[in-house]
Design an enzyme around this catalytic site. Structure first.
Site, PDB file in Angstrom:
ATOM      1  N   ASP A  11       0.867  -1.177   0.000  1.00  0.00           N
ATOM      2  CA  ASP A  11       0.000   0.000   0.000  1.00  0.00           C
ATOM      3  C   ASP A  11       0.907   1.232   0.000  1.00  0.00           C
ATOM      4  O   ASP A  11       2.127   1.133  -0.204  1.00  0.00           O
ATOM      5  CB  ASP A  11      -0.993  -0.042   1.178  1.00  0.00           C
ATOM      6  CG  ASP A  11      -0.324   0.176   2.532  1.00  0.00           C
ATOM      7  OD1 ASP A  11       0.922   0.264   2.599  1.00  0.00           O
ATOM      8  OD2 ASP A  11      -1.063   0.272   3.542  1.00  0.00           O
ATOM      9  N   HIS A  12       0.314   2.404   0.248  1.00  0.00           N
ATOM     10  CA  HIS A  12       1.090   3.655   0.229  1.00  0.00           C
ATOM     11  C   HIS A  12       2.171   3.654   1.297  1.00  0.00           C
ATOM     12  O   HIS A  12       3.261   4.182   1.086  1.00  0.00           O
ATOM     13  CB  HIS A  12       0.154   4.847   0.420  1.00  0.00           C
ATOM     14  CG  HIS A  12      -0.720   4.737   1.637  1.00  0.00           C
ATOM     15  ND1 HIS A  12      -1.793   3.849   1.684  1.00  0.00           N
ATOM     16  CD2 HIS A  12      -0.679   5.348   2.840  1.00  0.00           C
ATOM     17  CE1 HIS A  12      -2.367   3.946   2.872  1.00  0.00           C
ATOM     18  NE2 HIS A  12      -1.710   4.845   3.597  1.00  0.00           N
ATOM     19  N   CYS A  68       3.112  -3.269   4.021  1.00  0.00           N
ATOM     20  CA  CYS A  68       2.266  -2.139   4.412  1.00  0.00           C
ATOM     21  C   CYS A  68       2.951  -1.486   5.610  1.00  0.00           C
ATOM     22  O   CYS A  68       4.123  -1.780   5.892  1.00  0.00           O
ATOM     23  CB  CYS A  68       0.819  -2.554   4.684  1.00  0.00           C
ATOM     24  SG  CYS A  68       0.554  -3.615   6.111  1.00  0.00           S
ATOM     25  N   GLY A  69       2.266  -0.611   6.318  1.00  0.00           N
ATOM     26  CA  GLY A  69       2.928   0.104   7.413  1.00  0.00           C
ATOM     27  C   GLY A  69       3.438  -0.840   8.487  1.00  0.00           C
ATOM     28  O   GLY A  69       4.616  -0.825   8.851  1.00  0.00           O
ATOM     29  N   THR A  70       2.546  -1.664   9.000  1.00  0.00           N
ATOM     30  CA  THR A  70       2.928  -2.621  10.043  1.00  0.00           C
ATOM     31  C   THR A  70       3.226  -4.009   9.491  1.00  0.00           C
ATOM     32  O   THR A  70       3.790  -4.847  10.202  1.00  0.00           O
ATOM     33  CB  THR A  70       1.760  -2.796  11.038  1.00  0.00           C
ATOM     34  OG1 THR A  70       0.616  -3.252  10.290  1.00  0.00           O
ATOM     35  CG2 THR A  70       1.430  -1.506  11.764  1.00  0.00           C
ATOM     36  N   GLY A  71       2.784  -4.284   8.295  1.00  0.00           N
ATOM     37  CA  GLY A  71       2.840  -5.640   7.732  1.00  0.00           C
ATOM     38  C   GLY A  71       1.635  -6.469   8.159  1.00  0.00           C
ATOM     39  O   GLY A  71       1.379  -7.538   7.593  1.00  0.00           O
ATOM     40  N   GLY A  73      -1.775  -5.775   8.159  1.00  0.00           N
ATOM     41  CA  GLY A  73      -2.954  -5.781   7.286  1.00  0.00           C
ATOM     42  C   GLY A  73      -2.765  -6.661   6.065  1.00  0.00           C
ATOM     43  O   GLY A  73      -3.653  -7.455   5.704  1.00  0.00           O
ATOM     44  N   HIS A 101      10.270 -23.822   9.200  1.00  0.00           N
ATOM     45  CA  HIS A 101       9.162 -24.447   9.939  1.00  0.00           C
ATOM     46  C   HIS A 101       7.804 -24.294   9.249  1.00  0.00           C
ATOM     47  O   HIS A 101       6.971 -25.176   9.368  1.00  0.00           O
ATOM     48  CB  HIS A 101       9.051 -23.836  11.340  1.00  0.00           C
ATOM     49  CG  HIS A 101      10.128 -24.300  12.273  1.00  0.00           C
ATOM     50  ND1 HIS A 101      10.060 -24.145  13.627  1.00  0.00           N
ATOM     51  CD2 HIS A 101      11.323 -24.916  12.035  1.00  0.00           C
ATOM     52  CE1 HIS A 101      11.148 -24.647  14.200  1.00  0.00           C
ATOM     53  NE2 HIS A 101      11.935 -25.113  13.250  1.00  0.00           N
ATOM     54  N   ARG A 112       7.006   0.579   7.863  1.00  0.00           N
ATOM     55  CA  ARG A 112       7.263   1.743   8.722  1.00  0.00           C
ATOM     56  C   ARG A 112       8.142   1.410   9.920  1.00  0.00           C
ATOM     57  O   ARG A 112       8.441   2.290  10.730  1.00  0.00           O
ATOM     58  CB  ARG A 112       5.931   2.327   9.216  1.00  0.00           C
ATOM     59  CG  ARG A 112       5.195   3.090   8.134  1.00  0.00           C
ATOM     60  CD  ARG A 112       3.889   3.686   8.662  1.00  0.00           C
ATOM     61  NE  ARG A 112       3.297   4.581   7.665  1.00  0.00           N
ATOM     62  CZ  ARG A 112       1.991   4.804   7.546  1.00  0.00           C
ATOM     63  NH1 ARG A 112       1.140   4.205   8.354  1.00  0.00           N
ATOM     64  NH2 ARG A 112       1.528   5.640   6.633  1.00  0.00           N
ATOM     65  N   HIS A 136       7.220 -30.713  10.355  1.00  0.00           N
ATOM     66  CA  HIS A 136       6.644 -29.423   9.972  1.00  0.00           C
ATOM     67  C   HIS A 136       5.653 -29.572   8.821  1.00  0.00           C
ATOM     68  O   HIS A 136       4.723 -28.776   8.707  1.00  0.00           O
ATOM     69  CB  HIS A 136       7.755 -28.427   9.633  1.00  0.00           C
ATOM     70  CG  HIS A 136       8.684 -28.193  10.780  1.00  0.00           C
ATOM     71  ND1 HIS A 136       8.259 -27.636  11.960  1.00  0.00           N
ATOM     72  CD2 HIS A 136       9.995 -28.494  10.947  1.00  0.00           C
ATOM     73  CE1 HIS A 136       9.270 -27.585  12.807  1.00  0.00           C
ATOM     74  NE2 HIS A 136      10.345 -28.093  12.223  1.00  0.00           N
ATOM     75  N   ARG A 139       2.419 -30.445  10.394  1.00  0.00           N
ATOM     76  CA  ARG A 139       1.801 -29.281  11.052  1.00  0.00           C
ATOM     77  C   ARG A 139       1.194 -28.318  10.047  1.00  0.00           C
ATOM     78  O   ARG A 139       0.079 -27.824  10.266  1.00  0.00           O
ATOM     79  CB  ARG A 139       2.853 -28.588  11.929  1.00  0.00           C
ATOM     80  CG  ARG A 139       3.207 -29.453  13.126  1.00  0.00           C
ATOM     81  CD  ARG A 139       4.431 -28.979  13.862  1.00  0.00           C
ATOM     82  NE  ARG A 139       4.791 -29.937  14.916  1.00  0.00           N
ATOM     83  CZ  ARG A 139       5.948 -29.941  15.560  1.00  0.00           C
ATOM     84  NH1 ARG A 139       6.883 -29.041  15.276  1.00  0.00           N
ATOM     85  NH2 ARG A 139       6.188 -30.835  16.497  1.00  0.00           N
TER      86      ARG A 139
HETATM   87  C1  RB5 Z   1      -1.957   2.603   6.559  1.00  0.00           C
HETATM   88  O1  RB5 Z   1      -2.039   3.780   7.283  1.00  0.00           O
HETATM   89  C2  RB5 Z   1      -1.774   1.426   7.511  1.00  0.00           C
HETATM   90  O2  RB5 Z   1      -2.930   1.235   8.273  1.00  0.00           O
HETATM   91  C3  RB5 Z   1      -1.426   0.174   6.740  1.00  0.00           C
HETATM   92  O3  RB5 Z   1      -0.301   0.396   5.981  1.00  0.00           O
HETATM   93  C4  RB5 Z   1      -1.108  -1.053   7.554  1.00  0.00           C
HETATM   94  O4  RB5 Z   1      -0.201  -0.788   8.579  1.00  0.00           O
HETATM   95  C5  RB5 Z   1      -2.257  -1.847   8.010  1.00  0.00           C
HETATM   96  O5  RB5 Z   1      -2.138  -2.926   8.599  1.00  0.00           O
END
Ligand code: RB5
Length: 145
Positions: A11-12, A68-71, A73, A101, A112, A136, A139
């Site tokens: 994503d962005h 994505c930002g956190t990975g 989503g 595994h 991010r 594995h 599993r």
């Molecule tokens: C976008 O702001 C953020 O929510 C997305 O990149 C991600 O971190 C979602 O899990």
């Protein structure tokens, strides 16, 4: 890594890291297909996670990379696909285990929260590690419901 065919998407929030990863990885693999997004304009991560996961699930690519930002989503979205085992990896120890595994076929990265240097280490490890099989396999065969 030369014979690998890889699909990548973000994503962005993952766009900047994806651009760096693409430049570094493209000469090292057979195919690196970018399924978007193509700018830092705000988008919805599931659109790109489904695109990559769908292609890997169909067997059109060996492996996928999602950012994505956190990975979180993109990882959650990819794992809704029956044929996908996506692993959220933030260091090389985790990415090694995701292969040995879990035989992950998609790696999700937190754009991010990791540097490009860290991303290279994580991906290098992921692409150069093999599944251990054995217990594995049993599993991972129990994951689907
Ligand atoms: C976008 O702001 C953020 O929510 C997305 O990149 C991600 O971190 C979602 O899990």
């Amino acid at each position: 890594m030369k014979n690998l065919q890889i699909a990548i998407g973000s994503d962005h929030a993952g766009f900047e890291l994806k651009s760096l990863v693409k430049e570094w990885l493209d000469p090292q693999v057979e195919v690196l297909k970018d399924l978007g997004t193509n700018s830092e304009e705000s988008v919805d991560y599931p659109d790109f996670a489904h695109a990559v996961a769908g292609e890997v699930e169909k067997g059109n690519y060996d492996l996928g990379i999602l950012i994505c930002g956190t990975g979180i989503g993109v990882d959650m979205t990819a794992n809704k696909h029956q044929g996908i085992r996506s692993a959220l990896c933030w260091n090389k120890e985790i990415s090694k285990l995701a292969k040995t595994h879990n035989n992950a076929n998609i790696i999700s990265l937190p754009g991010r929260f990791i540097t490009f240097e860290e991303a290279k280490e994580i991906l290098d490890t992921f692409f150069n590690t093999n599944f251990e099989g054995g217990r594995h396999s049993r599993r991972i065969n129990k994951i689907s419901c």
